[in-house]
Design a protein around this motif. Structure first.
Motif, PDB file in Angstrom:
ATOM      1  N   GLY A 121       0.798  -1.220   0.000  1.00 26.29           N
ATOM      2  CA  GLY A 121       0.000   0.000   0.000  1.00 26.29           C
ATOM      3  C   GLY A 121       0.830   1.269   0.000  1.00 26.29           C
ATOM      4  O   GLY A 121       0.586   2.188  -0.776  1.00 26.29           O
ATOM      5  N   GLU A 122       1.834   1.332   0.860  1.00 23.32           N
ATOM      6  CA  GLU A 122       2.623   2.559   1.012  1.00 23.32           C
ATOM      7  C   GLU A 122       3.731   2.702  -0.018  1.00 23.32           C
ATOM      8  O   GLU A 122       4.054   3.815  -0.420  1.00 23.32           O
ATOM      9  N   LEU A 123       4.341   1.601  -0.434  1.00 27.31           N
ATOM     10  CA  LEU A 123       5.537   1.682  -1.267  1.00 27.31           C
ATOM     11  C   LEU A 123       5.369   1.067  -2.651  1.00 27.31           C
ATOM     12  O   LEU A 123       6.295   1.087  -3.451  1.00 27.31           O
ATOM     13  N   GLY A 124       4.217   0.478  -2.924  1.00 24.28           N
ATOM     14  CA  GLY A 124       3.975  -0.106  -4.239  1.00 24.28           C
ATOM     15  C   GLY A 124       4.722  -1.400  -4.505  1.00 24.28           C
ATOM     16  O   GLY A 124       4.958  -1.754  -5.661  1.00 24.28           O
ATOM     17  N   VAL A 125       5.078  -2.121  -3.460  1.00 25.32           N
ATOM     18  CA  VAL A 125       5.784  -3.389  -3.625  1.00 25.32           C
ATOM     19  C   VAL A 125       4.880  -4.402  -4.327  1.00 25.32           C
ATOM     20  O   VAL A 125       3.706  -4.518  -4.001  1.00 25.32           O
ATOM     21  N   ARG A 126       5.443  -5.126  -5.295  1.00 29.13           N
ATOM     22  CA  ARG A 126       4.700  -6.151  -6.023  1.00 29.13           C
ATOM     23  C   ARG A 126       5.391  -7.505  -6.002  1.00 29.13           C
ATOM     24  O   ARG A 126       4.851  -8.498  -6.471  1.00 29.13           O
ATOM     25  N   ARG A 127       6.619  -7.549  -5.444  1.00 29.31           N
ATOM     26  CA  ARG A 127       7.384  -8.795  -5.391  1.00 29.31           C
ATOM     27  C   ARG A 127       8.120  -8.884  -4.055  1.00 29.31           C
ATOM     28  O   ARG A 127       8.472  -7.877  -3.473  1.00 29.31           O
ATOM     29  N   VAL A 128       8.350 -10.111  -3.622  1.00 28.34           N
ATOM     30  CA  VAL A 128       9.126 -10.366  -2.413  1.00 28.34           C
ATOM     31  C   VAL A 128      10.254 -11.314  -2.786  1.00 28.34           C
ATOM     32  O   VAL A 128      10.049 -12.260  -3.547  1.00 28.34           O
ATOM     33  N   GLU A 129      11.440 -11.037  -2.254  1.00 28.08           N
ATOM     34  CA  GLU A 129      12.567 -11.939  -2.405  1.00 28.08           C
ATOM     35  C   GLU A 129      13.110 -12.284  -1.020  1.00 28.08           C
ATOM     36  O   GLU A 129      13.044 -11.471  -0.099  1.00 28.08           O
ATOM     37  N   THR A 130      13.629 -13.474  -0.903  1.00 27.19           N
ATOM     38  CA  THR A 130      14.314 -13.899   0.307  1.00 27.19           C
ATOM     39  C   THR A 130      15.271 -15.000  -0.089  1.00 27.19           C
ATOM     40  O   THR A 130      15.150 -15.574  -1.171  1.00 27.19           O
ATOM     41  N   THR A 131      16.234 -15.294   0.770  1.00 25.57           N
ATOM     42  CA  THR A 131      17.095 -16.444   0.523  1.00 25.57           C
ATOM     43  C   THR A 131      16.913 -17.439   1.653  1.00 25.57           C
ATOM     44  O   THR A 131      16.703 -17.053   2.811  1.00 25.57           O
ATOM     45  N   ILE A 132      16.981 -18.702   1.282  1.00 28.93           N
ATOM     46  CA  ILE A 132      16.780 -19.800   2.232  1.00 28.93           C
ATOM     47  C   ILE A 132      17.790 -20.885   1.904  1.00 28.93           C
ATOM     48  O   ILE A 132      17.981 -21.243   0.736  1.00 28.93           O
ATOM     49  N   THR A 133      18.422 -21.421   2.934  1.00 30.51           N
ATOM     50  CA  THR A 133      19.333 -22.546   2.712  1.00 30.51           C
ATOM     51  C   THR A 133      18.506 -23.817   2.500  1.00 30.51           C
ATOM     52  O   THR A 133      17.394 -23.936   3.021  1.00 30.51           O
ATOM     53  N   PRO A 134      19.020 -24.765   1.721  1.00 23.48           N
ATOM     54  CA  PRO A 134      18.249 -25.982   1.415  1.00 23.48           C
ATOM     55  C   PRO A 134      17.798 -26.768   2.648  1.00 23.48           C
ATOM     56  O   PRO A 134      16.773 -27.449   2.596  1.00 23.48           O
ATOM     57  N   ASP A 135      18.521 -26.681   3.753  1.00 19.28           N
ATOM     58  CA  ASP A 135      18.160 -27.455   4.938  1.00 19.28           C
ATOM     59  C   ASP A 135      17.128 -26.762   5.837  1.00 19.28           C
ATOM     60  O   ASP A 135      16.713 -27.319   6.838  1.00 19.28           O
ATOM     61  N   ASN A 136      16.670 -25.577   5.454  1.00 16.19           N
ATOM     62  CA  ASN A 136      15.735 -24.818   6.290  1.00 16.19           C
ATOM     63  C   ASN A 136      14.287 -25.097   5.859  1.00 16.19           C
ATOM     64  O   ASN A 136      13.657 -24.303   5.164  1.00 16.19           O
ATOM     65  N   GLU A 173      22.785 -20.261  -0.590  1.00 15.36           N
ATOM     66  CA  GLU A 173      21.600 -19.440  -0.324  1.00 15.36           C
ATOM     67  C   GLU A 173      20.760 -19.441  -1.594  1.00 15.36           C
ATOM     68  O   GLU A 173      21.187 -18.955  -2.641  1.00 15.36           O
ATOM     69  N   VAL A 174      19.567 -20.021  -1.492  1.00 20.42           N
ATOM     70  CA  VAL A 174      18.656 -20.120  -2.634  1.00 20.42           C
ATOM     71  C   VAL A 174      17.728 -18.918  -2.608  1.00 20.42           C
ATOM     72  O   VAL A 174      17.064 -18.646  -1.595  1.00 20.42           O
ATOM     73  N   LEU A 175      17.712 -18.186  -3.709  1.00 17.51           N
ATOM     74  CA  LEU A 175      16.858 -17.011  -3.838  1.00 17.51           C
ATOM     75  C   LEU A 175      15.448 -17.441  -4.211  1.00 17.51           C
ATOM     76  O   LEU A 175      15.250 -18.156  -5.194  1.00 17.51           O
ATOM     77  N   TYR A 176      14.489 -17.021  -3.398  1.00 20.33           N
ATOM     78  CA  TYR A 176      13.070 -17.215  -3.686  1.00 20.33           C
ATOM     79  C   TYR A 176      12.543 -15.890  -4.210  1.00 20.33           C
ATOM     80  O   TYR A 176      12.600 -14.885  -3.511  1.00 20.33           O
ATOM     81  N   LYS A 177      12.033 -15.905  -5.447  1.00 18.05           N
ATOM     82  CA  LYS A 177      11.408 -14.726  -6.037  1.00 18.05           C
ATOM     83  C   LYS A 177       9.909 -14.989  -6.052  1.00 18.05           C
ATOM     84  O   LYS A 177       9.455 -15.915  -6.737  1.00 18.05           O
ATOM     85  N   ILE A 178       9.174 -14.206  -5.300  1.00 19.99           N
ATOM     86  CA  ILE A 178       7.732 -14.413  -5.134  1.00 19.99           C
ATOM     87  C   ILE A 178       6.999 -13.229  -5.750  1.00 19.99           C
ATOM     88  O   ILE A 178       7.219 -12.088  -5.386  1.00 19.99           O
ATOM     89  N   GLY A 179       6.107 -13.537  -6.686  1.00 21.79           N
ATOM     90  CA  GLY A 179       5.333 -12.462  -7.292  1.00 21.79           C
ATOM     91  C   GLY A 179       4.859 -12.854  -8.671  1.00 21.79           C
ATOM     92  O   GLY A 179       5.169 -13.936  -9.163  1.00 21.79           O
ATOM     93  N   PRO A 180       4.120 -11.982  -9.292  1.00 22.34           N
ATOM     94  CA  PRO A 180       3.635 -10.725  -8.694  1.00 22.34           C
ATOM     95  C   PRO A 180       2.572 -11.019  -7.633  1.00 22.34           C
ATOM     96  O   PRO A 180       1.849 -12.009  -7.711  1.00 22.34           O
TER      97      PRO A 180
END
Length: 189
Positions: A121-136, A173-180
């Motif tokens: 709402g405030e910043l117009g974000v349309r995607r989320v990224e995070t990194t996760i190790t395979p064992d998590n 570190e595996v990048l998760y790209k979530i979106g839109p």
């Protein structure tokens, strides 16, 4: 309840219920030490310096959230994030942690949903990224279910292979790209 807390709580109802006795809020500098302790006690996060958590609460409070015990006001969970400078519609989630006493209540998912409601709402974000190790496994489940709630796809790729880290044995570190992300009004509760 502050206006920011009311906005987060109202937006939250579209997704997951906030666990009873918890208030979701914007972090303050004085929360830095508690957030550092929660990260340390998680025993799964890469622990940053205590100083970095103070800076995070000062410089990235607008893209982070903290869960507070309603009675004491003490932090019991947090999500830290920032906007990618070269991709201003992308929120990078840096760390998610919940105090041991609050685990199993859906608090991490509620925190992610609350933060997303604010930054879309405030910043117009349309995607989320995070990194996760395979064992998590827990983080994998958290972000996969997050994408499902928000009607988004998840693309995964190795961002940093283990050999880039100075400490031996670091998992990639595996990048998760979530979106839109789907507009808030169309996301099923």
């Amino acid at each position: 309840m502050t206006a920011a807390q009311a906005d987060l709580a109202g937006a939250h109802r579209e997704f997951l219920e906030i666990p009873e006795g918890i208030v979701i809020d914007t972090p303050r500098v004085e929360d830095g030490a508690a957030i550092w302790r929660i990260a340390r006690d998680s025993q799964v996060l890469d622990l940053n310096s205590s100083y970095s958590y103070l800076l995070w609460c000062r410089d990235f409070a607008g893209t982070s959230v903290v869960a507070r015990d309603e009675d004491s006001g003490e932090p019991v969970g947090f999500v830290t994030g920032y906007i990618r400078p070269e991709r201003p519609q992308t929120l990078v989630v840096w760390q998610v942690a919940v105090d041991r006493s609050q685990r199993g209540r859906g608090l991490a998912a509620s925190l992610l949903d609350g933060l997303t409601a604010r930054v879309t709402g405030e910043l117009g974000v349309r995607r989320v990224e995070t990194t996760i190790t395979p064992d998590n496994t827990a983080s994998n489940r958290l972000f996969t279910s997050y994408a499902e709630r928000h009607g988004a796809s998840v693309d995964r790729e190795v961002l940093f292979h283990g050999g880039l880290f100075p400490d031996d044995g670091h998992e990639p570190e595996v990048l998760y790209k979530i979106g839109p992300l789907a507009p808030l009004a169309t996301v099923a509760p």
